[in-house]
Write an enzyme that holds these catalytic residues in place. Structure first.
Site, mmCIF file in Angstrom:
data_model
loop_
_atom_site.group_PDB
_atom_site.id
_atom_site.type_symbol
_atom_site.label_atom_id
_atom_site.label_comp_id
_atom_site.label_asym_id
_atom_site.label_seq_id
_atom_site.Cartn_x
_atom_site.Cartn_y
_atom_site.Cartn_z
ATOM 1 N N CYS B 99 0.872 -1.164 0.000
ATOM 2 C CA CYS B 99 0.000 0.000 0.000
ATOM 3 C C CYS B 99 0.907 1.212 0.000
ATOM 4 O O CYS B 99 1.531 1.519 1.014
ATOM 5 C CB CYS B 99 -0.929 0.014 1.211
ATOM 6 N N CYS B 102 -0.650 4.351 2.354
ATOM 7 C CA CYS B 102 -0.671 4.251 3.814
ATOM 8 C C CYS B 102 -0.137 2.874 4.185
ATOM 9 O O CYS B 102 1.069 2.651 4.085
ATOM 10 C CB CYS B 102 -2.043 4.557 4.401
ATOM 11 N N SER B 103 -0.996 1.946 4.548
ATOM 12 C CA SER B 103 -0.504 0.610 4.863
ATOM 13 C C SER B 103 -1.679 -0.342 4.955
ATOM 14 O O SER B 103 -1.744 -1.160 5.865
ATOM 15 C CB SER B 103 0.291 0.619 6.153
ATOM 16 N N CYS B 104 -2.611 -0.254 4.008
ATOM 17 C CA CYS B 104 -3.768 -1.148 3.978
ATOM 18 C C CYS B 104 -3.289 -2.594 3.957
ATOM 19 O O CYS B 104 -2.369 -2.935 3.217
ATOM 20 C CB CYS B 104 -4.606 -0.873 2.730
#
Lengths: 101, 194, 95
Positions: B99, B102-104
């Site tokens: 991601c 962000c950091s999905c």
């Protein structure tokens, strides 16, 4: 894309392909599971969402609003806390004097 | 490396939780219960899904059709979770999840993301230099394999269903699941028998 | 109703709303202005650009779109691709 016009500088969080990290190693052993602080922030995010007080989209918007120097200096869950508290102030769920006496 | 939260952040969290509790919005007991629920999510869930898909064609089909239902079929509550998508590797195509914004991460079936997944280096490099990133894991793909980097930008969360490794003929699902670590489910590693 | 079907060649709008003021967008910068192939329709979701500001949000189609990876960076290995979820209003038919 044509090469003629320089493209705008991407937003701080929009780092896919960013040249500044191209020589930074990714460390597969760097696990760092959330500590008590991280787990509490994470739980708050979920609980406030369950109560209809925020969405993941608002969380992201708040994280993206953090100035670049701080964005990279803060830990992951510190960024979340910054975003969540700003959102709850914005919505009047908590008051500034409660957070910053 | 991840770093410990600063004193300002710790103090802010304390004041914030106190204010929420005073207003009856969120109590300490609710926070503790939520942490307990969240801790239940673990990569072993994703591994069990993969192993079942390798041994049960109907389940394999369900995973392709609807990852969330496939997770529910393993006893995971997906209520309120983003839809789960399954990326099916095939001979010649390997998936890698990142991601960049962000950091999905498919937390319902993998638990908390590791620090490296959230790092700027991984987010920046995976879409640009995926083979260099895989090399950090010592992962090399079979000759002629294309990498499909999945930038998880929006409403889905993605997990990889890798190819069943050779040398596992006759293995049952429990034994197969032991080959599927978290990084296999993200795509930075391949499952290897033995 | 969806505007694009699997296999459609699209171009991601070369728009940079972040240069005009506060916003929240889920289209990575490195895809703006790039051409890709619609792989499939993923469903309809509420527009995050409005949700992020707690505004009323329309439900809009979301697609999985595939891009040739080396072409994005002028480096990499032929055949490698990038697959990304993109909302319909960011896509236009490729010329």
């Amino acid at each position: 894309m044509p090469d003629e016009a320089p493209l705008p500088v991407p937003a701080t969080h929009d780092i896919g392909g960013a040249p500044r990290f191209r020589c930074t190693p990714v460390e597969p052993d760097d696990e760092a599971p959330p500590d008590a602080f991280g787990k509490r922030v994470d739980a708050l995010r979920q609980l406030l969402a369950q109560r209809g007080l925020m969405t993941v989209d608002e969380l992201r918007r708040g994280v993206e609003a953090i100035p670049e120097a701080e964005y990279h200096a803060l830990g992951y869950y510190e960024r979340w806390l910054r975003s969540i508290t700003a959102l709850m102030l914005e919505k009047g769920v908590v008051l500034p004097e409660e957070l910053h006496p | 490396m991840a770093h410990a939260p600063g004193p300002d952040s710790i103090a802010l969290l304390d004041r914030f939780t106190a204010a929420l509790a005073a207003r009856g919005v969120v109590t300490e007991a609710q926070i503790a219960a939520q942490i307990e629920r969240t801790d239940l999510a673990d990569p072993r869930i994703g591994a069990a899904m993969v192993a079942r898909a390798w041994t049960d064609p109907d389940y394999h089909a369900l995973m392709l059709r609807d990852g969330s239902q496939a997770a529910e079929a393993m006893g995971v509550s997906m209520a309120g979770a983003p839809p789960l998508g399954v990326l099916v590797d095939r001979p010649g195509v390997h998936h890698l999840v990142v991601c960049t914004l962000c950091s999905c991460y498919p937390r319902a079936v993998l638990g908390y993301p590791p620090h490296w997944y959230k790092s700027a280096a991984y987010r920046a490099r995976a879409v640009r230099d995926p083979r260099g990133v895989l090399a950090e894991w010592g992962t090399t793909l079979p000759e002629g394999t294309e990498i499909r980097v999945v930038d998880s930008t929006a409403d889905y969360r993605w997990m990889v269903l890798p190819l069943r490794p050779t040398g596992t003929e006759g293995w049952d699902a429990a034994r197969l699941a032991g080959l599927v670590g978290r990084d296999v489910l993200v795509g930075t590693q391949l499952p290897v028998a033995g | 109703m969806t505007r694009f079907t699997p296999g459609a060649r699209i171009r991601v709008k070369a728009d940079f709303p972040e240069t005009r003021g506060p916003c929240h967008i889920r289209t990575p910068h490195y895809l703006r202005g790039r051409e890709g192939l619609v792989e499939r329709h993923l469903g309809a979701f509420r527009n995050p650009e409005d949700l992020a500001f707690a505004r009323p949000a329309a439900t809009i189609p979301l697609y999985h779109v595939r891009f040739d990876q080396p072409a994005l960076w002028n480096e990499g290995q032929a055949g490698d691709t990038v697959l990304v979820e993109l909302y319909e209003h960011w896509l236009e038919p490729a010329a």
